[in-house]
Write a protein that holds these residues in place. Structure first.
Motif, PDB file in Angstrom:
ATOM      1  N   HIS A  37       0.814  -1.219   0.000  1.00 23.46           N
ATOM      2  CA  HIS A  37       0.000   0.000   0.000  1.00 23.46           C
ATOM      3  C   HIS A  37       0.846   1.267   0.000  1.00 23.46           C
ATOM      4  O   HIS A  37       0.477   2.267  -0.596  1.00 23.46           O
ATOM      5  CB  HIS A  37      -0.931   0.018   1.212  1.00 23.46           C
ATOM      6  CG  HIS A  37      -1.812  -1.173   1.320  1.00 23.46           C
ATOM      7  ND1 HIS A  37      -2.780  -1.475   0.385  1.00 23.46           N
ATOM      8  CD2 HIS A  37      -1.865  -2.177   2.238  1.00 23.46           C
ATOM      9  CE1 HIS A  37      -3.395  -2.595   0.726  1.00 23.46           C
ATOM     10  NE2 HIS A  37      -2.851  -3.038   1.847  1.00 23.46           N
ATOM     11  N   SER A  38       1.969   1.198   0.679  1.00 23.95           N
ATOM     12  CA  SER A  38       2.791   2.386   0.854  1.00 23.95           C
ATOM     13  C   SER A  38       4.249   2.027   0.580  1.00 23.95           C
ATOM     14  O   SER A  38       4.737   0.989   1.032  1.00 23.95           O
ATOM     15  CB  SER A  38       2.633   2.922   2.278  1.00 23.95           C
ATOM     16  OG  SER A  38       3.258   4.181   2.411  1.00 23.95           O
ATOM     17  N   ILE A  39       4.929   2.879  -0.186  1.00 23.17           N
ATOM     18  CA  ILE A  39       6.299   2.588  -0.588  1.00 23.17           C
ATOM     19  C   ILE A  39       7.220   3.749  -0.267  1.00 23.17           C
ATOM     20  O   ILE A  39       6.777   4.896  -0.087  1.00 23.17           O
ATOM     21  CB  ILE A  39       6.400   2.267  -2.103  1.00 23.17           C
ATOM     22  CG1 ILE A  39       5.807   3.430  -2.925  1.00 23.17           C
ATOM     23  CG2 ILE A  39       5.736   0.949  -2.431  1.00 23.17           C
ATOM     24  CD1 ILE A  39       5.942   3.246  -4.425  1.00 23.17           C
ATOM     25  N   GLN A  40       8.491   3.433  -0.186  1.00 28.32           N
ATOM     26  CA  GLN A  40       9.535   4.436  -0.107  1.00 28.32           C
ATOM     27  C   GLN A  40      10.415   4.262  -1.341  1.00 28.32           C
ATOM     28  O   GLN A  40      10.895   3.161  -1.616  1.00 28.32           O
ATOM     29  CB  GLN A  40      10.364   4.246   1.169  1.00 28.32           C
ATOM     30  CG  GLN A  40       9.547   4.439   2.427  1.00 28.32           C
ATOM     31  CD  GLN A  40      10.274   3.960   3.673  1.00 28.32           C
ATOM     32  OE1 GLN A  40      11.209   3.178   3.600  1.00 28.32           O
ATOM     33  NE2 GLN A  40       9.836   4.441   4.830  1.00 28.32           N
ATOM     34  N   SER A  78      -0.707  17.873  -1.455  1.00 26.26           N
ATOM     35  CA  SER A  78      -1.922  18.291  -0.742  1.00 26.26           C
ATOM     36  C   SER A  78      -2.752  17.110  -0.246  1.00 26.26           C
ATOM     37  O   SER A  78      -3.459  17.212   0.759  1.00 26.26           O
ATOM     38  CB  SER A  78      -2.783  19.181  -1.649  1.00 26.26           C
ATOM     39  OG  SER A  78      -3.111  18.489  -2.846  1.00 26.26           O
ATOM     40  N   SER A  79      -2.654  15.967  -0.917  1.00 26.84           N
ATOM     41  CA  SER A  79      -3.389  14.769  -0.504  1.00 26.84           C
ATOM     42  C   SER A  79      -2.732  14.058   0.677  1.00 26.84           C
ATOM     43  O   SER A  79      -3.328  13.186   1.305  1.00 26.84           O
ATOM     44  CB  SER A  79      -3.482  13.785  -1.678  1.00 26.84           C
ATOM     45  OG  SER A  79      -2.187  13.293  -2.010  1.00 26.84           O
ATOM     46  N   GLY A  80      -1.461  14.414   0.947  1.00 30.34           N
ATOM     47  CA  GLY A  80      -0.685  13.708   1.961  1.00 30.34           C
ATOM     48  C   GLY A  80      -0.097  12.401   1.467  1.00 30.34           C
ATOM     49  O   GLY A  80       0.587  11.702   2.214  1.00 30.34           O
ATOM     50  N   ALA A  81      -0.352  12.071   0.195  1.00 30.55           N
ATOM     51  CA  ALA A  81       0.063  10.768  -0.340  1.00 30.55           C
ATOM     52  C   ALA A  81       1.536  10.715  -0.713  1.00 30.55           C
ATOM     53  O   ALA A  81       2.109   9.632  -0.808  1.00 30.55           O
ATOM     54  CB  ALA A  81      -0.790  10.410  -1.557  1.00 30.55           C
ATOM     55  N   ARG A  95      14.845  10.365  -0.352  1.00 24.20           N
ATOM     56  CA  ARG A  95      13.738   9.421  -0.254  1.00 24.20           C
ATOM     57  C   ARG A  95      12.418  10.135  -0.493  1.00 24.20           C
ATOM     58  O   ARG A  95      12.199  11.243  -0.003  1.00 24.20           O
ATOM     59  CB  ARG A  95      13.730   8.764   1.132  1.00 24.20           C
ATOM     60  CG  ARG A  95      12.843   7.544   1.210  1.00 24.20           C
ATOM     61  CD  ARG A  95      12.862   6.950   2.615  1.00 24.20           C
ATOM     62  NE  ARG A  95      11.789   7.500   3.433  1.00 24.20           N
ATOM     63  CZ  ARG A  95      11.879   7.665   4.745  1.00 24.20           C
ATOM     64  NH1 ARG A  95      12.986   7.370   5.393  1.00 24.20           N
ATOM     65  NH2 ARG A  95      10.856   8.150   5.415  1.00 24.20           N
ATOM     66  N   VAL A  96      11.543   9.466  -1.238  1.00 20.90           N
ATOM     67  CA  VAL A  96      10.181   9.944  -1.440  1.00 20.90           C
ATOM     68  C   VAL A  96       9.236   8.865  -0.924  1.00 20.90           C
ATOM     69  O   VAL A  96       9.353   7.698  -1.315  1.00 20.90           O
ATOM     70  CB  VAL A  96       9.899  10.224  -2.932  1.00 20.90           C
ATOM     71  CG1 VAL A  96       8.461  10.673  -3.126  1.00 20.90           C
ATOM     72  CG2 VAL A  96      10.869  11.269  -3.476  1.00 20.90           C
ATOM     73  N   ASP A  97       8.346   9.233  -0.033  1.00 24.03           N
ATOM     74  CA  ASP A  97       7.348   8.307   0.492  1.00 24.03           C
ATOM     75  C   ASP A  97       6.056   8.459  -0.311  1.00 24.03           C
ATOM     76  O   ASP A  97       5.558   9.578  -0.471  1.00 24.03           O
ATOM     77  CB  ASP A  97       7.066   8.586   1.969  1.00 24.03           C
ATOM     78  CG  ASP A  97       8.286   8.319   2.859  1.00 24.03           C
ATOM     79  OD1 ASP A  97       9.256   7.730   2.354  1.00 24.03           O
ATOM     80  OD2 ASP A  97       8.262   8.702   4.043  1.00 24.03           O
ATOM     81  N   VAL A  98       5.537   7.342  -0.807  1.00 26.78           N
ATOM     82  CA  VAL A  98       4.316   7.371  -1.623  1.00 26.78           C
ATOM     83  C   VAL A  98       3.314   6.375  -1.052  1.00 26.78           C
ATOM     84  O   VAL A  98       3.595   5.174  -0.975  1.00 26.78           O
ATOM     85  CB  VAL A  98       4.614   7.004  -3.096  1.00 26.78           C
ATOM     86  CG1 VAL A  98       3.338   7.106  -3.933  1.00 26.78           C
ATOM     87  CG2 VAL A  98       5.701   7.904  -3.675  1.00 26.78           C
ATOM     88  N   ASN A  99       2.157   6.876  -0.642  1.00 24.45           N
ATOM     89  CA  ASN A  99       1.065   6.005  -0.229  1.00 24.45           C
ATOM     90  C   ASN A  99       0.130   5.838  -1.423  1.00 24.45           C
ATOM     91  O   ASN A  99      -0.621   6.749  -1.777  1.00 24.45           O
ATOM     92  CB  ASN A  99       0.319   6.603   0.966  1.00 24.45           C
ATOM     93  CG  ASN A  99      -0.704   5.646   1.546  1.00 24.45           C
ATOM     94  OD1 ASN A  99      -1.420   4.968   0.810  1.00 24.45           O
ATOM     95  ND2 ASN A  99      -0.777   5.576   2.869  1.00 24.45           N
TER      96      ASN A  99
END
Length: 199
Positions: A37-40, A78-81, A95-99
């Motif tokens: 669901h969530s990646i770095q 803006s979505s926090g994603a 690093r970029v965090d992506v949900n």
């Protein structure tokens, strides 16, 4: 600022091998990692001041607004994603965090790019940055799921499209791109529809 670098905390279980892809190859992350669901997304390198940018695109392959570019001047979408975690200026990692589950529904592609601060020095490029690689890490398990050493094809460039995450009917596809771009961040912005403010 500050001296903290963006740590890339991935590790591997003994029975798990991270996927390594060639240029232009892709893998369906949703099929291989159904609980993802969530990646770095980490980019690592030896030296020089590299920046990593994330463009969130609609199916037109353009952003819907300028704030769909997440980078050092707009670190949280803006979505926090999508969160840009920091700038390591003297070699190291970003690093970029992506949900993936939090992304707005109209976002169909997440593009990761990198630019290099050359200070007008033509000898500073990706080739002088040393041992560049891209990692994709499961943010929950902290397992490194994709580990790619970047090729030398673009070593004379100062801007590169590194990879894409594409939303399809069958899930999220990771695709290694490594496309050299002749220009700086402004050129990337023009490609993806971000209006560049001229001071």
């Amino acid at each position: 600022g500050g001296s903290r670098t963006a740590r890339c905390p991935g590790h591997r279980k003994e029975n798990f091998m991270a996927i390594s892809l060639e240029k232009n190859q892709g893998v369906n992350l949703t099929k291989v990692f159904p609980n993802l669901h969530s990646i770095q997304v980490c980019m690592e390198w030896g030296q020089n001041d590299l920046d990593v940018e994330t463009f969130l695109l609609e199916n037109t392959n353009k952003v819907s607004c300028d704030s769909d570019l997440v980078y050092y001047n707009n670190k949280v979408h803006s979505s926090g994603a999508v969160i840009h975690t920091g700038d390591a200026q003297h070699g190291g990692s970003e690093r970029v965090d992506v949900n993936l589950t939090m992304l707005p529904s109209h976002i169909t592609t997440v593009v990761i790019t990198s630019t290099i601060y050359t200070k007008e020095d033509k000898n500073i490029n990706f080739g002088s940055s040393g041992n560049a690689k891209i990692l994709v890490i499961d943010a929950e398990s902290k397992e490194t799921i994709i580990d790619c050493n970047l090729s030398e094809d673009f070593f004379t460039s100062s801007s590169v499209i590194i990879c894409r995450f594409e939303k399809t009917e069958n899930g999220w596809i990771f695709r290694r791109i490594e496309e050299s771009v002749d220009g700086d961040l402004a050129k990337l912005c023009n490609m993806f529809g971000v209006k560049v403010k001229h001071s």
